[in-house]
Scaffold this motif. Structure first.
Motif, PDB file in Angstrom:
ATOM      1  N   GLU A 159       4.938  10.272  41.422  1.00  0.00           N
ATOM      2  CA  GLU A 159       3.675  10.407  42.117  1.00  0.00           C
ATOM      3  C   GLU A 159       3.381   9.067  42.758  1.00  0.00           C
ATOM      4  O   GLU A 159       3.642   8.025  42.171  1.00  0.00           O
ATOM      5  CB  GLU A 159       2.567  10.760  41.110  1.00  0.00           C
ATOM      6  CG  GLU A 159       1.245  11.071  41.781  1.00  0.00           C
ATOM      7  CD  GLU A 159       0.175  11.468  40.757  1.00  0.00           C
ATOM      8  OE1 GLU A 159       0.434  12.348  39.918  1.00  0.00           O
ATOM      9  OE2 GLU A 159      -0.902  10.873  40.813  1.00  0.00           O
ATOM     10  N   SER A 208       0.407   6.922  45.103  1.00  0.00           N
ATOM     11  CA  SER A 208      -0.821   6.841  45.884  1.00  0.00           C
ATOM     12  C   SER A 208      -0.818   5.482  46.563  1.00  0.00           C
ATOM     13  O   SER A 208       0.155   4.736  46.470  1.00  0.00           O
ATOM     14  CB  SER A 208      -2.040   7.053  45.004  1.00  0.00           C
ATOM     15  OG  SER A 208      -1.954   6.234  43.880  1.00  0.00           O
ATOM     16  N   GLU A 209      -1.895   5.136  47.242  1.00  0.00           N
ATOM     17  CA  GLU A 209      -1.880   3.955  48.103  1.00  0.00           C
ATOM     18  C   GLU A 209      -1.339   2.685  47.444  1.00  0.00           C
ATOM     19  O   GLU A 209      -0.580   1.953  48.032  1.00  0.00           O
ATOM     20  CB  GLU A 209      -3.289   3.693  48.631  1.00  0.00           C
ATOM     21  CG  GLU A 209      -3.565   4.506  49.863  1.00  0.00           C
ATOM     22  CD  GLU A 209      -5.023   4.412  50.236  1.00  0.00           C
ATOM     23  OE1 GLU A 209      -5.302   4.047  51.371  1.00  0.00           O
ATOM     24  OE2 GLU A 209      -5.871   4.690  49.364  1.00  0.00           O
ATOM     25  N   LYS A 269      -1.897   9.860  49.020  1.00  0.00           N
ATOM     26  CA  LYS A 269      -1.273  10.166  47.735  1.00  0.00           C
ATOM     27  C   LYS A 269      -0.306  11.339  47.892  1.00  0.00           C
ATOM     28  O   LYS A 269      -0.599  12.274  48.627  1.00  0.00           O
ATOM     29  CB  LYS A 269      -2.364  10.524  46.721  1.00  0.00           C
ATOM     30  CG  LYS A 269      -1.845  10.828  45.334  1.00  0.00           C
ATOM     31  CD  LYS A 269      -2.987  11.187  44.398  1.00  0.00           C
ATOM     32  CE  LYS A 269      -2.447  11.834  43.147  1.00  0.00           C
ATOM     33  NZ  LYS A 269      -3.490  12.353  42.284  1.00  0.00           N
ATOM     34  N   SER A 311       1.976  13.964  45.373  1.00  0.00           N
ATOM     35  CA  SER A 311       2.393  14.404  44.046  1.00  0.00           C
ATOM     36  C   SER A 311       3.004  15.780  44.201  1.00  0.00           C
ATOM     37  O   SER A 311       2.302  16.775  44.271  1.00  0.00           O
ATOM     38  CB  SER A 311       1.189  14.437  43.113  1.00  0.00           C
ATOM     39  OG  SER A 311       1.522  15.131  41.941  1.00  0.00           O
ATOM     40  N   PRO A 360       2.517   7.316  51.099  1.00  0.00           N
ATOM     41  CA  PRO A 360       1.216   6.953  51.648  1.00  0.00           C
ATOM     42  C   PRO A 360       1.375   6.180  52.956  1.00  0.00           C
ATOM     43  O   PRO A 360       2.373   5.496  53.166  1.00  0.00           O
ATOM     44  CB  PRO A 360       0.620   6.051  50.569  1.00  0.00           C
ATOM     45  CG  PRO A 360       1.319   6.433  49.328  1.00  0.00           C
ATOM     46  CD  PRO A 360       2.688   6.835  49.722  1.00  0.00           C
TER      47      PRO A 360
END
Lengths: 463, 594
Positions: A46, A48-49, B10, B12, B62
């Protein structure tokens, strides 16, 4: 330029969390260098930024927060493939363990592959003769099928699988054949059994083995079968080989998935396995098959041990929903000393109908198969009745059925570990057992076949 | 950066979060990253949107862009749907195969309907005629058996200003309609419709005719109506897929939509290979000429699986609006529910039962509600139907799980598959004691008038015998068969005959695979006739059960399933044999007694 980070903030089970990252992609391969110089590999789960969750294949023991360095490699996990893979043995993440040289890559392939377009598929319909009657006649294996063995601890699934690997051939054809073997979390003895068996029969020359043993990192098991299947796809669809893939033990694979899922604190599905277990297994199993205008094929035989011999446990259950049938081994038969202990009634091959009959096996095959199933089911029911009420309470008809089902287990299911029966032989034995029953009970067989095949057997008996 | 472009924050799995997508609406379709992966907005949270992506997101990170198309997920409706095979978001798999090769790569773009094929359009309306939504403007012969009507799109009425006969592609303008505000609308042969919204109709009606499937246990005992809903739950290996395939092969709907939702790739291949070869008994043409396939197999992206049932039902509604009886098979709705669960899990929603989202029941119910017998939009008062048959794959065969339970609350017909029957190779493995159909009363008149006036009685007698059998079997298990009276033993024998000679049906046998209603009735009637005649013989003439079982006519009854449809006269002969052979038993016995 590959950037290096030393910004790990959390280590949690098989996962690490890296902070202050930039330009990291989902699914990217990660290299982690421990303070002692050891290098381990992981994958982005996963992103994210400013933060990435990375799953470590070789565990997180020894990883510290301040001195460990992380590199994101800008590519997904790939393996080198070439024809040199044949005859080699690798560990669960693809490093040679047979003291041989590294593989010089013909090309490098993403181990996740791409989904096969259903339109590109060709229907599997070549009969594979395994030499085992209970499989060939009743649960016929065809080329390109995915047929798992549902077993339990202590049952001889390894023997059955290696017998199939040894004896399997397509009638009337000589084509290049190979075996890709992936072991996930099995014991040294079990792995050694396969290696030795393949050496003894010379099959090792045509094999590629990926071995992750019980004491190897658990999370590595997530990539082992993917490597095996990528290798198989290369051999089958680029090198025209007929590949048999054996994956053992799928239960350990699923447990590794559950471990990662739990560490990520995901909402669990049944028995703590992740909700995406079906999809995940399908992306493995569905890589088997045939492709239009391609010569090669992938036949897949996953082996899994059912916890408590329970077929409704999520792993066998979801597997059964994806695969094209299942071979179920029964403890009860094993205790009676019957090898192979194939429990024929709940076993099933969904693709058998296209692989049997005239020109493929024999015209009477489908009829004999249906009759054997129906009669054996009836025989088992009669036996049950006899245990409650005593043999004497049975009708004459029921007694015949009991005799039939005993004989069926004794001479049809039972055979030697090296006994390679051809399909004619297997069908003849089937008819021999059916000869016990009254003629008017053989409702599922066309009269002309009874005339043609049964009369030969009864005549032989009389003379 | 253009106004409708956002930035990923994001990733996932199939769930991507993006920000700065100005003007984003729920269920807008977006394109993710430079690869233009297709996704749909499923959550809005201040300036952030959550997107479910219909393709593999590996390698996306991202900072990459997201483009909003501003449109909801739509299907293209028009000529060329029949004989196609689509993935869950209506991308043509055959075209993808030609363009991209054996494996499905990412970001492929292909038109759902072929843009270059020319279709012969024949107008059915003249310039100056008044038309409203659903009216047929013209006709195209889509396949030898499907006449495709080009309709006035929903929410439009006015005067035909211009209409042309000739050969056109789907995007060419074939007509112009001026509405009452004086605005002119150009009509091509293509309609776009958002999949999550039901296409409008005039009114819903109760079903009145059976959907005849040629499967004896279904047609005779657990009938589904045209416009009805049915579900087939069963553990693996119990034959769900074979039943679904049999229905899509033989049922007397005019259009079949088959959705392979998260199931095996080889099953779709099987359909693709078999259907062009098999001949539809109702039209005499290959089955493929009336079939649309949606294939989102288990290894294809999970979000597209969620969309596949909506794509399928929208196409079904489009053909319904042309006045056809459509049957939709969804195999399997459990995979659809699991896809919802997977997405819901990634959204970190509060889970309901077994991790499924709390809205599972609503989604299932509203899907099945899109079935029905309706009066479709048009100035006339004509009817059409959609029947939905959904397979359910309960984990471990446990029917108490949420998908099965929510489905059972909605559907009217329940075909319960039992693995025990499958092990005995009793196919179709539909349990005659557990299954039900709530349409039987509504269809009584049809059966009496169209099949036989005694149809209902014969069916009831047979069902009673089957029920008595299960009670008697309990007794036998406790005290043995000797404890039963002759009459009771006859019931067991007849029940066995109903099971083996009538309910058991071999899908892979050329003749047995399809049985007409007439033949079904004749088969069952002979079995019941034997039972009644034998009952009198036993009760009044003291004939033994063994003697009756040894009669050669028993064998004839057993093999009656192989009598061809054009030789139904044979059944009368069997009936005469029954009477003769039992009579001769009686007279022989009478001779001995004297």
């Amino acid at each position: 330029m590959i950037k290096e980070y030393s910004t790990i903030t959390d280590v949690n089970g098989p996962l690490i969390i890296v902070n202050k990252i930039s330009n990291v992609k989902y699914d990217e391969l990660v290299e982690v260098e421990l303070s002692n110089g050891e290098k381990r590999r992981g994958q982005v789960l996963e992103v994210s930024e400013d933060k990435a969750i990375v799953q470590m294949f070789e565990g997180t023991s020894g990883i510290d927060i301040s001195n460990t360095r992380v590199r994101f490699l800008g590519r997904v996990i790939e393996i080198p493939v070439s024809m040199d893979l044949l005859g080699r043995i690798f560990d669960g993440s693809g490093r040679p363990i047979d003291k041989g040289p590294n593989i010089i890559a013909d090309k490098r392939l993403d181990i996740n592959g791409n989904p096969l377009n259903p339109y590109a598929r060709d229907y599997p319909n070549d009969f594979i003769q395994t030499g085992i009657s209970s499989i060939d006649v009743l649960n016929t294996l065809v080329r390109g099928q995915k047929l798992p063995i549902f077993s339990g601890s202590g049952l001889p699934h390894s023997k059955v699988a290696s017998q199939i690997a040894r004896q399997a051939r397509v009638l009337g054809k000589e084509e290049s054949f190979s075996v890709v073997f992936a072991a996930m979390g099995i014991t040294f003895e079990e792995a050694n059994f396969f290696i030795e068996d393949f050496r003894r029969t010379g099959a090792i020359e045509k094999s590629v083995m990926y071995i992750n043993l019980a004491n190897d990192p658990a999370i590595e098991r997530i990539i082992t079968p993917r490597m095996a299947l990528t290798t198989a796809e290369y051999l089958a669809f680029e090198k025209d080989m007929h590949v048999l893939v054996i994956l053992t033990d799928m239960t350990n694979y699923c447990e590794a998935l559950r471990e990662v899922s739990a560490a990520r604190k995901e909402v669990p599905g049944r028995r703590g396995y992740p909700g995406y277990l079906y999809t995940d297994l399908a992306t493995l199993y569905e890589r088997a098959g045939r492709i239009k205008d391609k010569k090669g094929s992938i036949t897949l035989m996953p082996i899994l041990s059912m916890p408590e011999d329970d077929k409704t446990h999520p792993i066998p259950d979801l597997t059964g929903y994806i695969t094209e049938g299942q071979i179920i081994l029964a403890r009860e038969l094993h205790l009676k000393g019957i090898y192979p202990p194939v429990n024929v009634l709940p076993s099933l091959s969904r693709l058998k109908d296209k692989g049997i009959g005239e020109d493929k096996t024999r015209e009477d095959h489908a009829n004999v198969m249906n009759q054997l199933f129906a009669s054996y089911a009836r025989g088992k029911a009669s036996k049950e009745l006899a245990t409650i009420l005593g043999e004497a309470a049975l009708t004459d008809e029921d007694k015949k059925y009991v005799e039939f089902s005993d004989k069926f287990e004794e001479i049809f299911v039972q055979q030697g570990e090296d006994e390679n029966r051809d399909i004619e032989k297997s069908l003849t034995i089937g008819w021999e057992t059916l000869a016990i029953l009254p003629l008017n009970e053989l409702k599922r067989i066309k009269e002309e076949y009874i005339e043609k095949y049964l009369k030969v057997i009864t005549n032989n008996k009389e003379s | 950066m253009p106004e409708n472009t956002g930035k990923i924050v994001k990733v996932s799995g199939p769930v991507v979060v993006a920000e700065n997508l100005i003007g984003a609406k729920m269920y807008d379709v977006v394109q993710v990253s430079q690869d233009k992966l297709i996704g749909e907005i499923i959550e809005l949270n201040q300036d952030r949107v959550t997107i479910q992506v219909y393709e593999e997101t590996s390698g996306i990170g991202p900072g990459e862009p997201v483009y909003n198309t501003g449109l909801p997920l739509c299907v293209e409706l028009g000529p060329g749907l029949i004989r196609s095979i689509y993935d869950g978001i209506q991308r043509p798999l055959d075209i993808i195969f030609q363009n991209e090769g054996d494996f499905i790569t990412r970001g492929v773009e292909a038109h759902s309907l072929n843009r270059t094929t020319k279709w012969d359009f024949k107008p059915l309306k003249k310039i100056g005629e008044q038309v409203s939504s659903g009216d047929r403007l013209g006709i195209i012969q889509e396949t030898p058996i499907v006449s495709h009507y080009i309709m006035v799109p929903p929410r439009l009425e006015g005067t035909v200003e211009n209409i042309n006969e000739g050969s056109f592609t789907v995007t060419d303008i074939v007509a112009q309609i001026k509405d009452k505000n004086g605005e002119t609308h150009e009509i091509s042969m293509i309609q776009k419709w958002p999949v999550r919204i039901m296409r409008p109709y005039k009114e819903k009606l109760p079903p009145k005719e059976p959907l005849i499937t040629g499967q004896r246990v279904i047609d005779t005992f657990f009938t589904i109506a045209k416009g009805g809903t049915a579900c087939i739950p069963g553990p693996f290996g119990s034959g769900k897929t074979v039943v679904q395939h049999q229905l899509s092969k033989w049922c007397n709907a005019e259009i079949i939509i088959f959705i392979g939702c998260g199931e095996r790739g080889n099953e779709m291949t099987n359909v693709l290979l078999e259907f062009p070869e098999l001949i539809d008994p109702n039209s005499g043409k290959p089955l493929m000429e009336r079939t649309v396939l949606i294939a989102n197999t288990s290894n294809m992206p999970v979000a597209a699986r969620e969309a596949s049932v909506y794509t399928g039902i929208t196409i079904a509604e489009y053909y319904r609006d042309m006045g056809y009886n459509v049957a939709l098979m969804a195999d399997s709705t459990s995979r659809w529910a699991e896809a919802m669960r997977e997405i819901s899990g990634r959204l970190e929603e509060m889970p309901g039962e077994e991790g499924y989202p709390a809205y599972l029941g609503t989604r299932i119910a509203s899907f099945y509600e899109r079935a029905g017998r309706i009066r479709y939009l048009s100035t006339k008062e004509d009817e059409a139907t959609i029947s939905i048959i959904g397979a359910v794959s309960p984990p471990g065969g446990d029917l108490s799980e949420p998908v099965t339970q929510n489905t059972l609350r909605t559907v009217q017909v329940y075909w319960s598959l039992q693995d025990k029957l499958a092990y005995e190779r009793h196919f179709p493995a539909i349990d005659w004691l557990k299954s039900y159909s709530l349409y039987l009363d509504q269809l009584t008149d049809y059966m009496r008038e169209e099949i036989d006036k005694d149809f209902i009685n014969t069916r009831t007698t047979a069902m009673t015998i089957l029920q008595e059998e299960s009670e008697l079997e309990e007794t036998v298990r406790l005290v043995g068969i000797d404890a039963l009276s002759k009459t009771e033993r006859l019931i067991l024998d007849t029940a066995r005959s109903i099971r083996e000679d009538f309910l058991h049906q071999n899908a892979f046998d050329e003749v047995d695979t399809y049985t007409s209603m007439k033949k079904q009735y004749l088969m069952l009637e002979n079995i019941i006739f034997f039972h009644k005649t034998a009952l009198t013989a036993i009760q009044e003439e003291y004939i033994d059960n063994e003697q009756l079982n040894k009669l050669p006519v028993k064998n004839q009854i057993a093999r009656a399933k192989h009598i061809a449809e054009d030789k139904l006269g044979e059944f009368n002969k069997i009936k005469e044999h029954i009477r003769e052979q039992i009579d001769s038993l009686i007279s022989r016995k009478a001779g001995k007694d004297e």
